[in-house]
Design a protein around this motif. Structure first.
Motif, PDB file in Angstrom:
ATOM      1  N   VAL A  36       5.642   2.490 -11.110  1.00  0.00           N
ATOM      2  CA  VAL A  36       4.468   2.932 -11.873  1.00  0.00           C
ATOM      3  C   VAL A  36       3.343   3.239 -10.895  1.00  0.00           C
ATOM      4  O   VAL A  36       3.245   2.637  -9.818  1.00  0.00           O
ATOM      5  CB  VAL A  36       4.007   1.867 -12.893  1.00  0.00           C
ATOM      6  CG1 VAL A  36       5.029   1.676 -13.988  1.00  0.00           C
ATOM      7  CG2 VAL A  36       3.736   0.537 -12.201  1.00  0.00           C
ATOM      8  N   ASP A  37       2.476   4.175 -11.270  1.00  0.00           N
ATOM      9  CA  ASP A  37       1.316   4.533 -10.458  1.00  0.00           C
ATOM     10  C   ASP A  37       0.114   3.708 -10.900  1.00  0.00           C
ATOM     11  O   ASP A  37      -0.108   3.497 -12.095  1.00  0.00           O
ATOM     12  CB  ASP A  37       0.997   6.024 -10.584  1.00  0.00           C
ATOM     13  CG  ASP A  37       2.064   6.905  -9.957  1.00  0.00           C
ATOM     14  OD1 ASP A  37       2.766   6.417  -9.046  1.00  0.00           O
ATOM     15  OD2 ASP A  37       2.202   8.071 -10.377  1.00  0.00           O
ATOM     16  N   ARG A  38      -0.676   3.280  -9.911  1.00  0.00           N
ATOM     17  CA  ARG A  38      -1.862   2.468 -10.176  1.00  0.00           C
ATOM     18  C   ARG A  38      -3.028   2.929  -9.313  1.00  0.00           C
ATOM     19  O   ARG A  38      -2.841   3.396  -8.188  1.00  0.00           O
ATOM     20  CB  ARG A  38      -1.583   0.979  -9.906  1.00  0.00           C
ATOM     21  CG  ARG A  38      -0.647   0.323 -10.905  1.00  0.00           C
ATOM     22  CD  ARG A  38      -1.314   0.192 -12.258  1.00  0.00           C
ATOM     23  NE  ARG A  38      -0.471  -0.527 -13.209  1.00  0.00           N
ATOM     24  CZ  ARG A  38       0.370   0.033 -14.040  1.00  0.00           C
ATOM     25  NH1 ARG A  38       0.519   1.360 -14.020  1.00  0.00           N
ATOM     26  NH2 ARG A  38       1.065  -0.685 -14.889  1.00  0.00           N
ATOM     27  N   ARG A  39      -4.247   2.772  -9.831  1.00  0.00           N
ATOM     28  CA  ARG A  39      -5.466   3.102  -9.119  1.00  0.00           C
ATOM     29  C   ARG A  39      -6.005   1.845  -8.446  1.00  0.00           C
ATOM     30  O   ARG A  39      -6.153   0.797  -9.087  1.00  0.00           O
ATOM     31  CB  ARG A  39      -6.505   3.664 -10.082  1.00  0.00           C
ATOM     32  CG  ARG A  39      -7.809   4.141  -9.443  1.00  0.00           C
ATOM     33  CD  ARG A  39      -7.620   5.477  -8.790  1.00  0.00           C
ATOM     34  NE  ARG A  39      -8.896   6.001  -8.277  1.00  0.00           N
ATOM     35  CZ  ARG A  39      -9.004   7.096  -7.563  1.00  0.00           C
ATOM     36  NH1 ARG A  39      -7.906   7.801  -7.284  1.00  0.00           N
ATOM     37  NH2 ARG A  39     -10.168   7.521  -7.141  1.00  0.00           N
ATOM     38  N   VAL A  40      -6.309   1.923  -7.149  1.00  0.00           N
ATOM     39  CA  VAL A  40      -6.813   0.778  -6.397  1.00  0.00           C
ATOM     40  C   VAL A  40      -8.297   0.591  -6.710  1.00  0.00           C
ATOM     41  O   VAL A  40      -9.068   1.561  -6.732  1.00  0.00           O
ATOM     42  CB  VAL A  40      -6.613   0.983  -4.885  1.00  0.00           C
ATOM     43  CG1 VAL A  40      -7.097  -0.244  -4.110  1.00  0.00           C
ATOM     44  CG2 VAL A  40      -5.147   1.251  -4.577  1.00  0.00           C
ATOM     45  N   THR A  41      -8.714  -0.647  -6.967  1.00  0.00           N
ATOM     46  CA  THR A  41     -10.104  -0.927  -7.293  1.00  0.00           C
ATOM     47  C   THR A  41     -10.965  -0.946  -6.033  1.00  0.00           C
ATOM     48  O   THR A  41     -10.468  -0.864  -4.907  1.00  0.00           O
ATOM     49  CB  THR A  41     -10.211  -2.283  -8.000  1.00  0.00           C
ATOM     50  OG1 THR A  41      -9.752  -3.316  -7.104  1.00  0.00           O
ATOM     51  CG2 THR A  41      -9.353  -2.305  -9.260  1.00  0.00           C
ATOM     52  N   ALA A  42     -12.283  -1.083  -6.216  1.00  0.00           N
ATOM     53  CA  ALA A  42     -13.210  -1.096  -5.085  1.00  0.00           C
ATOM     54  C   ALA A  42     -12.993  -2.306  -4.186  1.00  0.00           C
ATOM     55  O   ALA A  42     -13.252  -2.237  -2.968  1.00  0.00           O
ATOM     56  CB  ALA A  42     -14.651  -1.065  -5.590  1.00  0.00           C
ATOM     57  N   ASN A  43     -12.545  -3.420  -4.739  1.00  0.00           N
ATOM     58  CA  ASN A  43     -12.269  -4.597  -3.916  1.00  0.00           C
ATOM     59  C   ASN A  43     -10.816  -4.653  -3.458  1.00  0.00           C
ATOM     60  O   ASN A  43     -10.297  -5.715  -3.138  1.00  0.00           O
ATOM     61  CB  ASN A  43     -12.648  -5.875  -4.663  1.00  0.00           C
ATOM     62  CG  ASN A  43     -11.852  -6.054  -5.942  1.00  0.00           C
ATOM     63  OD1 ASN A  43     -11.177  -5.128  -6.394  1.00  0.00           O
ATOM     64  ND2 ASN A  43     -11.933  -7.241  -6.524  1.00  0.00           N
ATOM     65  N   CYS A  44     -10.147  -3.466  -3.466  1.00  0.00           N
ATOM     66  CA  CYS A  44      -8.800  -3.314  -2.896  1.00  0.00           C
ATOM     67  C   CYS A  44      -7.767  -4.186  -3.609  1.00  0.00           C
ATOM     68  O   CYS A  44      -6.996  -4.916  -2.975  1.00  0.00           O
ATOM     69  CB  CYS A  44      -8.814  -3.610  -1.392  1.00  0.00           C
ATOM     70  SG  CYS A  44      -9.952  -2.562  -0.484  1.00  0.00           S
ATOM     71  N   ARG A  45      -7.756  -4.108  -4.912  1.00  0.00           N
ATOM     72  CA  ARG A  45      -6.778  -4.820  -5.722  1.00  0.00           C
ATOM     73  C   ARG A  45      -6.048  -3.814  -6.616  1.00  0.00           C
ATOM     74  O   ARG A  45      -6.616  -2.815  -7.056  1.00  0.00           O
ATOM     75  CB  ARG A  45      -7.428  -5.892  -6.595  1.00  0.00           C
ATOM     76  CG  ARG A  45      -8.075  -7.035  -5.809  1.00  0.00           C
ATOM     77  CD  ARG A  45      -7.047  -7.854  -5.054  1.00  0.00           C
ATOM     78  NE  ARG A  45      -7.621  -9.034  -4.454  1.00  0.00           N
ATOM     79  CZ  ARG A  45      -8.148  -9.086  -3.239  1.00  0.00           C
ATOM     80  NH1 ARG A  45      -8.170  -7.981  -2.497  1.00  0.00           N
ATOM     81  NH2 ARG A  45      -8.638 -10.204  -2.767  1.00  0.00           N
ATOM     82  N   VAL A  46      -4.766  -4.101  -6.890  1.00  0.00           N
ATOM     83  CA  VAL A  46      -3.932  -3.261  -7.741  1.00  0.00           C
ATOM     84  C   VAL A  46      -3.481  -4.097  -8.930  1.00  0.00           C
ATOM     85  O   VAL A  46      -2.933  -5.192  -8.748  1.00  0.00           O
ATOM     86  CB  VAL A  46      -2.706  -2.725  -6.968  1.00  0.00           C
ATOM     87  CG1 VAL A  46      -1.797  -1.920  -7.885  1.00  0.00           C
ATOM     88  CG2 VAL A  46      -3.146  -1.876  -5.789  1.00  0.00           C
ATOM     89  N   ALA A  47      -3.724  -3.603 -10.142  1.00  0.00           N
ATOM     90  CA  ALA A  47      -3.347  -4.327 -11.350  1.00  0.00           C
ATOM     91  C   ALA A  47      -1.909  -4.003 -11.725  1.00  0.00           C
ATOM     92  O   ALA A  47      -1.509  -2.833 -11.757  1.00  0.00           O
ATOM     93  CB  ALA A  47      -4.287  -3.960 -12.487  1.00  0.00           C
ATOM     94  N   TYR A  48      -1.121  -5.059 -12.034  1.00  0.00           N
ATOM     95  CA  TYR A  48       0.261  -4.872 -12.471  1.00  0.00           C
ATOM     96  C   TYR A  48       0.657  -6.032 -13.359  1.00  0.00           C
ATOM     97  O   TYR A  48       0.670  -7.191 -12.923  1.00  0.00           O
ATOM     98  CB  TYR A  48       1.202  -4.772 -11.270  1.00  0.00           C
ATOM     99  CG  TYR A  48       2.664  -4.577 -11.644  1.00  0.00           C
ATOM    100  CD1 TYR A  48       3.105  -3.370 -12.176  1.00  0.00           C
ATOM    101  CD2 TYR A  48       3.598  -5.594 -11.479  1.00  0.00           C
ATOM    102  CE1 TYR A  48       4.430  -3.185 -12.537  1.00  0.00           C
ATOM    103  CE2 TYR A  48       4.928  -5.416 -11.820  1.00  0.00           C
ATOM    104  CZ  TYR A  48       5.337  -4.208 -12.351  1.00  0.00           C
ATOM    105  OH  TYR A  48       6.651  -4.032 -12.704  1.00  0.00           O
ATOM    106  N   ARG A  49       0.906  -5.731 -14.623  1.00  0.00           N
ATOM    107  CA  ARG A  49       1.381  -6.699 -15.612  1.00  0.00           C
ATOM    108  C   ARG A  49       0.519  -7.952 -15.674  1.00  0.00           C
ATOM    109  O   ARG A  49       1.012  -9.081 -15.605  1.00  0.00           O
ATOM    110  CB  ARG A  49       2.837  -7.052 -15.361  1.00  0.00           C
ATOM    111  CG  ARG A  49       3.779  -5.882 -15.641  1.00  0.00           C
ATOM    112  CD  ARG A  49       5.222  -6.321 -15.743  1.00  0.00           C
ATOM    113  NE  ARG A  49       6.055  -5.203 -16.193  1.00  0.00           N
ATOM    114  CZ  ARG A  49       7.350  -5.280 -16.387  1.00  0.00           C
ATOM    115  NH1 ARG A  49       7.984  -6.417 -16.163  1.00  0.00           N
ATOM    116  NH2 ARG A  49       8.044  -4.227 -16.794  1.00  0.00           N
TER     117      ARG A  49
END
Length: 444
Positions: free
Chosen positions: A310-323
């Motif tokens: 799945v594709d995800r957008r990286v947040t400003a604090n360099c975190r990736v959301a997954y499940r």
């Protein structure tokens, strides 16, 4: 040679403890053939070519004629083909039309509402029905665009059903949902029934794809494909689809997360839909009580090893959301799009960009709400943040700052004049000013 269906059935019967002789008698094949397929010595659907297909050059004409006239008799078509050089028999022609699906169905002449509908018996533990539901307008915070998807599985005997939200209908999401829903239902039935979804079978023929045959053999189930335009054959899951759309999705709020939506669906299934009273045979009981009498087999300890991406957008604090959890990436990837890849059943996930894996993390339980961060990523992020820090006072919005010397010199060049030399530090003689003034006041 076994078909994909016979191969899947052979593995399903072997998983139930049938002997090779019993399976061979049941499927009408030799014991050596059955043994070869069960041991992996032969693969379904793989056969050496016997030469050119003599009917291949007549396919386009046959398809065109039957598209023009779906009711054209095969005998009439055979006469036309003979005039064009067809040398095979009439039974061969009808078989080719049937196997290749060349004759389209005429729904005008056969509306579903006027056809008689038979009552289909569903013995306990025999069949699970599966289907996708497309759900419009998911919450914008999910980032799923204009549609979400729900994969629904229902036990045909008791009517118990569960479903899993997904952002795609590709085969890895199908496999993941099959495993998760089967565990929620309490086990496996003998047969899985699908409509003609392309991730399970070839829609034109209804034959199981080679990639999904491995999934069926992993779980030890047979696969049944509904005939085209026979949605009532899996009416149990169709009713579950309707209930999910009208009694759950229709009232879902805009501020819920994916994990909260999934948890809410699981809760309403257990607390409300499982408590519906149904009469099956002579027994009047809730759906949950009927489901307890289903003869279900245990799900394998690990899911089929499909790769989910799945594709995800990286947040400003360099975190990736997954499940329902957050995973760290290097600071240079902030505000970019990355791909999260998970092998079903594996304890880790990979995060990649441009096909290159840049982070690997241990997979946290779904919906745990934890942040999994690599120490190196944290250090790099702090370093980047400190490097961008400054102690200079911010500019005031109402501060007066007139043009300086450099700006004035540039302006003089734009006007085409040289800047005047500075007289700073010179002593001025006031007598010279007085003499000039007296000269201007004297009449000529």
């Amino acid at each position: 040679m076994l078909t994909q269906e016979d191969d899947v059935d052979a593995h399903a019967l072997a998983a139930k403890g049938w002997t090779i002789s019993a399976i061979a008698r049941h499927l009408g094949h030799d014991r050596k053939t059955i043994r070869a397929y069960l041991t992996g010595g032969r693969a379904a659907g793989v056969r050496a070519s016997a030469g050119d297909d003599p009917f291949e050059r007549f396919v386009d004409y046959t398809r065109a004629r039957l598209a023009e006239d779906p009711h054209l008799w095969a005998t009439t078509l055979h006469d036309e083909l003979v005039a064009l050089g067809y040398v095979q028999s009439y039974p061969t022609l009808t078989r080719q039309i049937r196997d290749r699906g060349l004759r389209p169905a005429c729904e005008t002449c056969r509306p579903a509402k006027v056809r008689p509908v038979a009552i289909i018996e569903h013995p306990a533990g025999e069949e699970t029905q599966w289907d996708w539901v497309e759900l419009p307008d998911p919450p914008a915070s999910w980032g799923w665009g204009c549609s979400a998807y729900l994969f629904v599985g229902a036990l045909a005997h008791s009517g118990k059903w569960r479903a899993v939200l997904a952002e795609s209908m590709d085969q890895p999401h199908v496999i993941d949902a099959l495993d998760r829903v089967s565990r929620e239902l309490g086990g496996l039935t003998s047969v899985w029934r699908f409509d003609r979804m392309a991730t399970v079978c070839h829609p034109a023929t209804g034959r199981i794809t080679a990639s999904f045959a491995g999934v069926a053999k992993h779980y030890g189930v047979s696969v049944a494909i509904c005939p085209p335009r026979h949605g009532n054959r899996k009416g149990v899951v169709e009713k579950a689809n309707h209930v999910a759309a009208q009694r759950w999705w229709r009232t879902l709020g805009d501020d819920v997360t994916i994990e909260q939506a999934q948890a809410g669906l699981d809760q309403i299934c257990a607390e409300r839909f499982d408590q519906r009273v149904r009469v099956i045979g002579d027994v009047r009981a809730p759906v949950a009580a009927h489901a307890e009498r289903e003869r279900l087999r245990a799900v394998p300890p690990a899911p089929y090893p499909a790769t989910l991406g799945v594709d995800r957008r990286v947040t400003a604090n360099c975190r990736v959301a997954y499940r329902g959890n957050l995973y760290s990436v290097p600071p240079e990837l902030a505000h970019t799009t990355v791909t999260v890849t998970a092998l079903l059943g594996a304890p880790t996930i990979d995060i990649a960009t441009g096909g290159v894996v840049i982070a690997r993390h241990h997979l946290a339980p779904d919906g745990a709400g934890v942040s999994v961060a690599d120490h190196g990523h944290v250090t790099a992020l702090n370093t980047a943040a400190l490097a961008a820090f400054t102690d200079a006072a911010p500019h005031r919005s109402k501060q007066r700052i007139p043009p300086g010397a450099a700006a004035q010199a540039a302006a003089q060049q734009l006007r085409g004049t040289d800047p005047q030399p500075s007289t700073s530090g010179e002593v001025v003689d006031l007598a010279a000013y007085a003499k000039a003034a007296n000269g201007r006041n004297t009449l000529q």
